[in-house]
Design a protein around this motif. Structure first.
Motif, short mmCIF file in Angstrom:
data_model
loop_
_atom_site.label_atom_id
_atom_site.label_comp_id
_atom_site.label_asym_id
_atom_site.label_seq_id
_atom_site.Cartn_x
_atom_site.Cartn_y
_atom_site.Cartn_z
N ILE A 1 0.76 -9.55 -2.69
CA ILE A 1 0.37 -8.28 -2.06
C ILE A 1 0.87 -7.16 -2.95
O ILE A 1 2.02 -7.19 -3.42
CB ILE A 1 0.97 -8.16 -0.64
CG1 ILE A 1 0.48 -9.33 0.23
CG2 ILE A 1 0.65 -6.82 0.00
CD1 ILE A 1 1.14 -9.43 1.60
N VAL A 2 -0.01 -6.19 -3.20
CA VAL A 2 0.38 -5.12 -4.12
C VAL A 2 -0.28 -3.81 -3.69
O VAL A 2 -1.37 -3.82 -3.13
CB VAL A 2 -0.01 -5.51 -5.58
CG1 VAL A 2 -1.49 -5.65 -5.75
CG2 VAL A 2 0.55 -4.54 -6.59
N GLU A 3 0.44 -2.72 -3.93
CA GLU A 3 -0.14 -1.42 -3.57
C GLU A 3 -1.37 -1.14 -4.43
O GLU A 3 -1.41 -1.49 -5.60
CB GLU A 3 0.89 -0.31 -3.80
CG GLU A 3 1.84 -0.15 -2.65
CD GLU A 3 3.09 0.57 -3.09
OE1 GLU A 3 3.23 1.73 -2.74
OE2 GLU A 3 3.90 -0.05 -3.80
N ARG A 4 -2.29 -0.46 -3.81
CA ARG A 4 -3.55 -0.15 -4.47
C ARG A 4 -3.32 0.71 -5.72
O ARG A 4 -4.02 0.58 -6.70
CB ARG A 4 -4.43 0.59 -3.45
CG ARG A 4 -5.83 0.82 -3.83
CD ARG A 4 -6.73 -0.31 -3.43
NE ARG A 4 -8.10 -0.01 -3.75
CZ ARG A 4 -9.01 -0.93 -4.03
NH1 ARG A 4 -8.69 -2.20 -3.99
NH2 ARG A 4 -10.24 -0.58 -4.30
N ASN A 5 -2.36 1.62 -5.66
CA ASN A 5 -2.13 2.48 -6.83
C ASN A 5 -0.83 2.12 -7.56
O ASN A 5 -0.10 3.00 -8.00
CB ASN A 5 -2.16 3.97 -6.47
CG ASN A 5 -1.00 4.36 -5.59
OD1 ASN A 5 -0.40 3.50 -4.97
ND2 ASN A 5 -0.68 5.64 -5.54
N CYS A 6 -0.59 0.81 -7.71
CA CYS A 6 0.59 0.41 -8.48
C CYS A 6 0.42 0.86 -9.93
O CYS A 6 -0.69 1.16 -10.37
CB CYS A 6 0.76 -1.12 -8.41
SG CYS A 6 -0.59 -2.03 -9.16
#
Ligand SMILES: Cc1ncc(COP(=O)(O)O)c(C=O)c1O
Length: 481
Positions: free
Chosen positions: A108-113
């Motif tokens: 799971i990763v933030e959209r604006n990583c």
């Protein structure tokens, strides 16, 4: 005579003597001049550009002074093991991803990583599930994700091997990390923290807490962004439940075999500085930041956000109150709707004040203990004299969006042939290059996701208002053939 465009460009910039409200944290060398040892280092930097000669240890096989220095780093931050990185947080993010996950893992990763995370996801052939960042519509500031989206996503993806968190974001806003870590641990999901902007966290109780103290499994920090350390330097910290032998391998694989001793010494110094002076100096800095914030806000032209402005933006739930915290050592200098953050940054630059960055409604300024009251004074006077008329610009509302369906993983897109088509004819196609409007800098479509009627309309909306949209060139986009 041949030209030296790069050297001349940098020398000209130095001569301009702008007030640096931006990275690096040493603020034109002042951070080194603060202490006798730092001054000695500053005066000998170029002579310290040496290689691994006898007695000076080896970064890739540390047994002497580098090992001792890394142990001091580890004990200050509270890690199981810490590493000096000579290729920035970028190399730290690569190491975190490669040493924690294996090919095919879901994360799971933030959209604006940061793009280093996204690049590592491609290279490690991971299967990302994106979590949406929030936008505060009052100030048009990107916030981290909210608890409700997080809980939904983690519940739907119990097989995820990890979550990568940005803490803080570029604006200095932090999410409720203890809550995220505690929840992720229940699902046996590892928490990797990109704290590139948070190397000073935990130095004083007025600052957000250091993620290692909250139980993060791995943490990356750019020493250069906020501490007195040279650009390109960063720390990698290992917490519980991580295979250190893998970290040893990947950290070495991603770093140069000729590390700069100037970089290494500056990282040793940054740790020494924060350990010895951090608590007092950050107390003082935050006091100055708060006083000047109040003073600038009283001008009634701009608004510098404070903790009280970070209200819950989830809006639809009283069950999960989102607790965001702010790094008070940076300013989010907001202009009212109908005025431009970019124009304000340009105005400040003309007035010899270098801000870190701008978006359509905000300018971000980064301070450090080496920022002086007279620097704040200069900022205050420039803002006081600013002709608001010159900052006027049509307001473009940032719109919320849904994450499109994913038809392919980003690494699969890498191996496919691509072609360029008109955006207006791209409905139903698989996107081959991230489409990101700035602001808010959050991708509308990621590689492997499908372009549809809804997201095409959104892209057209931003283009109509002359917003820069990365991934769209002359009205055309890249798709998978
Ligand atoms: C959130 C975040 N992570 C990672 C990085 C990469 O850091 P570095 O420039 O030290 O490689 C940055 C750089 O701006 C960043 O903002």
């Amino acid at each position: 005579m041949s030209r030296l465009p790069l050297v001349d460009g940098v020398l000209t910039y130095i001569k301009e003597k702008n007030v640096p409200f931006c990275m690096p944290g040493h603020k034109g060398g002042l951070g080194f001049l603060k202490t006798a040892k730092g001054r000695e280092l500053y005066e000998n930097f170029i002579k310290g550009d040496i290689t691994e000669v006898d007695g000076l240890d080896n970064l890739h096989h540390a047994e002497g002074i580098i090992k001792e220095s890394q142990q001091l780093l580890s004990s200050y931050y509270g890690s199981i093991k810490s590493y000096f990185l000579v290729n920035g947080s970028t190399s730290g993010n690569f190491t975190m991803v490669f040493s924690t996950f294996k090919e095919g893992d879901k994360i799971i990763v933030e959209r604006n990583c940061h793009r280093s995370i996204f690049n590592a996801i491609i290279m490690r052939k991971l299967k990302p599930v994106y979590i949406k960042n929030k936008i505060n519509s009052k100030y048009d500031v990107p916030f981290p994700f909210d608890k409700e989206s997080f809980l939904y996503l983690i519940h739907e993806n119990k097989d995820a091997k990890g979550i990568i968190i940005t803490y803080p974001n570029y604006y200095g806003i932090c999410l409720d990390l203890p809550y995220i870590i505690a929840t992720a641990k229940k699902y046996d999901i590892k928490v990797l923290v990109d704290a590139a902007h948070g190397a000073h966290f935990g130095a004083n109780k007025l600052l957000p807490e250091n993620p290692l103290k909250m139980g993060a499994n791995m943490v990356v920090m750019s020493a250069h962004k906020t501490l007195p350390s040279l650009t390109q330097t960063a720390f990698l910290h290992v917490g519980e439940d991580i295979d250190i032998s893998k970290v040893d391998f990947y950290v070495s694989a991603f770093l140069s075999t000729s590390p700069s001793y100037m970089f290494l010494c500056s990282m040793d110094y940054a740790r020494f500085y924060i350990e010895e002076y951090g608590e007092n100096d950050y107390e003082e800095l935050i006091k100055i930041c708060n006083l000047n914030r109040v003073k600038i806000n009283k001008l009634d032209k701009f608004h510098i956000l404070g903790q009280e402005d970070l209200e819950d933006v989830s809006g639809n739930s009283i069950k999960y109150i989102n607790k965001y915290t702010l790094d008070l050592t940076r300013y989010i200098l907001n202009v009212p709707k109908g005025y431009s953050g970019h124009k304000l940054l340009e105005y400040l630059r003309i007035n010899k004040i270098q801000a870190e960055m701008s978006d359509s409604r905000n300018v971000v300024l980064i301070f450090s203990p080496f920022t002086k009251q007279q620097d704040f004074e200069k900022l205050y006077l420039a803002l006081k004299d600013c002709d608001m008329e010159s900052l006027k610009e049509q307001y473009v509302q940032i719109i919320d969006y849904d994450i499109p369906s994913q038809s392919m993983f980003p690494y699969e897109v890498m191996f496919r042939e691509k072609t360029i088509v008109e955006l207006k004819n791209s409905e139903g196609e698989i996107c081959a290059e991230a489409i990101v409007p700035y602001p808010p800098g959050i991708p509308i479509v990621m590689p492997g996701e499908r372009l549809d009627e809804y997201n095409i309309a959104m892209i057209i909306y931003y283009l109509k208002y002359n917003v820069t949209v990365l991934g769209v060139n002359d009205g055309k986009v890249a798709i998978v053939k």
